[in-house]
Write a protein that holds these residues in place. Structure first.
Motif, PDB file in Angstrom:
ATOM      1  N   LYS A  38      22.533 -56.693 -48.804  1.00  0.00           N
ATOM      2  CA  LYS A  38      22.322 -57.958 -48.515  1.00  0.00           C
ATOM      3  C   LYS A  38      22.312 -58.252 -47.017  1.00  0.00           C
ATOM      4  O   LYS A  38      22.048 -59.485 -46.755  1.00  0.00           O
ATOM      5  CB  LYS A  38      23.918 -58.763 -49.484  1.00  0.00           C
ATOM      6  CG  LYS A  38      23.851 -59.040 -50.744  1.00  0.00           C
ATOM      7  CD  LYS A  38      24.380 -59.503 -51.298  1.00  0.00           C
ATOM      8  CE  LYS A  38      24.434 -59.129 -53.021  1.00  0.00           C
ATOM      9  NZ  LYS A  38      25.973 -60.501 -53.457  1.00  0.00           N
TER      10      LYS A  38
ATOM     11  N   ASP B 179      19.256 -57.215 -45.359  1.00  0.00           N
ATOM     12  CA  ASP B 179      18.139 -58.136 -45.706  1.00  0.00           C
ATOM     13  C   ASP B 179      18.170 -59.138 -45.212  1.00  0.00           C
ATOM     14  O   ASP B 179      17.170 -59.630 -45.223  1.00  0.00           O
ATOM     15  CB  ASP B 179      17.974 -57.815 -47.356  1.00  0.00           C
ATOM     16  CG  ASP B 179      17.919 -57.156 -48.450  1.00  0.00           C
ATOM     17  OD1 ASP B 179      17.758 -55.937 -47.815  1.00  0.00           O
ATOM     18  OD2 ASP B 179      18.298 -56.927 -49.562  1.00  0.00           O
TER      19      ASP B 179
ATOM     20  N   LEU C  41      27.871 -66.174 -48.059  1.00  0.00           N
ATOM     21  CA  LEU C  41      28.187 -64.912 -48.261  1.00  0.00           C
ATOM     22  C   LEU C  41      29.177 -64.081 -47.334  1.00  0.00           C
ATOM     23  O   LEU C  41      30.170 -63.459 -47.170  1.00  0.00           O
ATOM     24  CB  LEU C  41      26.746 -64.211 -47.723  1.00  0.00           C
ATOM     25  CG  LEU C  41      26.658 -62.207 -47.166  1.00  0.00           C
ATOM     26  CD1 LEU C  41      27.652 -61.839 -49.603  1.00  0.00           C
ATOM     27  CD2 LEU C  41      25.492 -61.838 -47.634  1.00  0.00           C
TER      28      LEU C  41
END
Length: 333
Positions: free
Chosen positions: A110, A113, A86
């Motif tokens: 994201k 999370d 990522l």
């Protein structure tokens, strides 16, 4: 932060204090592979190497091994690899800052999370240690994985390295860290592996002042991306750059410590990797043990050069598919 890492974590005393721990963990890996060799079936060597490196890193940072139950059902390895992937994905707001509020790619969501998942594991340490943990775990493991892959694709290099290990170490014991300095061909193999498969393909820097490079004006504050992947495969610098040829370093003064800009696996200068010496030691030791203690066979009758070398882009350039190989134990002990 760099000074703290160098003084308190990377000094020679600290390096030596963890030597017995590194030896024990590598021996456990070899013992596990020795047992599996009896079945003559393919093992996921990528997972084995990642697990070893995770254990080594966590033992040095925390004093104990990681446990998958410390994270969610995805497991420790999967979460770390997702973070690396990522973080390496191009982010539109880096190029168009006004898009940051919109979060078109869902990066903010994201990352939030992931933060919740990682908090359970890193609440014992400060954020800087978390960054070091993730970086150290994936970079060394990925380097070992790529080097073993290339040795399998070029059997003549594998045999040459095994011959050196037989001459220097012998077949009646495993490799010790004290042997590494005498393994010259091993050093060339590691250099060539790091050249061909740059650990960090793109290095990010910031222009500290206005300057001109090759006729291009670069404004102060601009983000500069150094394409190490392209530099280390430049045919004007490296003959037959796509081939794995450790012999290219015979008689060469080029090293991997940032003094030669043709080869920058750890960057250079003040922004070079503070854990460079530790990383080099771990990569050399693990590669040496895996090659010395075991023979490796590619399953399904595949030809060496047909072995998969597809890459998965991230901060670290990982193999897209795990390295599946069949081990055979070869030592007399």
């Amino acid at each position: 932060m760099r000074r703290l890492c160098t003084v308190h974590l990377s000094n020679s005393h600290k390096m030596n204090s963890f030597r017995s721990m590194r030896k024990k963990e590598v021996e456990l890996l070899i013992e596990s592979l020795k047992e599996q060799a009896h079945d003559h079936v393919a093992v996921d060597l990528s997972a084995k190497i990642m697990s070893l490196n995770a254990n080594l890193t966590c033992l040095m940072v925390f004093g104990n091994k990681y446990m998958d139950e410390d994270l969610d059902k995805r497991g420790f390895k999967a979460v770390v690899q997702y973070v690396v992937r990522l973080a390496g994905t191009p982010n539109l707001r880096d190029f168009f800052p006004f898009l940051g509020v919109i979060d078109l790619q869902g990066f903010t969501r994201k990352l939030k999370d992931l933060s919740k998942v990682l908090d359970k594991f890193v609440e014992r340490i400060i954020d800087e240690h978390a960054d070091m943990l993730i970086a150290a775990m994936d970079t060394s493991a990925t380097s070992v994985e790529w080097i073993l892959t290339e040795l399998l694709r070029y059997p003549q290099a594998m045999k040459k390295l095994q011959r050196e290990l037989e001459e220097v170490v012998g077949m009646d014991r495993m490799v010790e860290e004290s042997d590494l300095e005498n393994l010259k061909y091993l050093g060339m193999v590691v250099k060539e592996g790091l050249r061909l498969h740059s650990i960090v393909p793109l290095m990010h820097h910031e222009a500290m002042e206005d300057c001109v490079v090759n006729g291009f004006h670069i404004q102060k504050g601009s983000r500069i991306m150094i394409n190490c992947y392209a530099i280390q495969r430049d045919p004007n610098v490296w003959p037959e750059p796509e081939k794995f040829l450790p012999e290219r370093f015979v008689g060469s003064s080029i090293d991997i410590r940032g003094r030669h800009f043709q080869l920058l696996p750890f960057s250079s200068g003040r922004r070079s990797c503070p854990e460079m010496q530790l990383g080099i030691t771990i990569v050399r030791l693990v590669v040496a043990q895996l090659v010395h203690c075991l023979d490796w066979e590619i399953p399904n009758g595949m030809q060496p050069l047909d072995l998969d070398v597809d890459e998965q882009f991230g901060i670290v350039l990982c193999k897209e598919k795990p390295l599946m190989v069949i081990p055979t134990y070869r030592l007399n002990v």
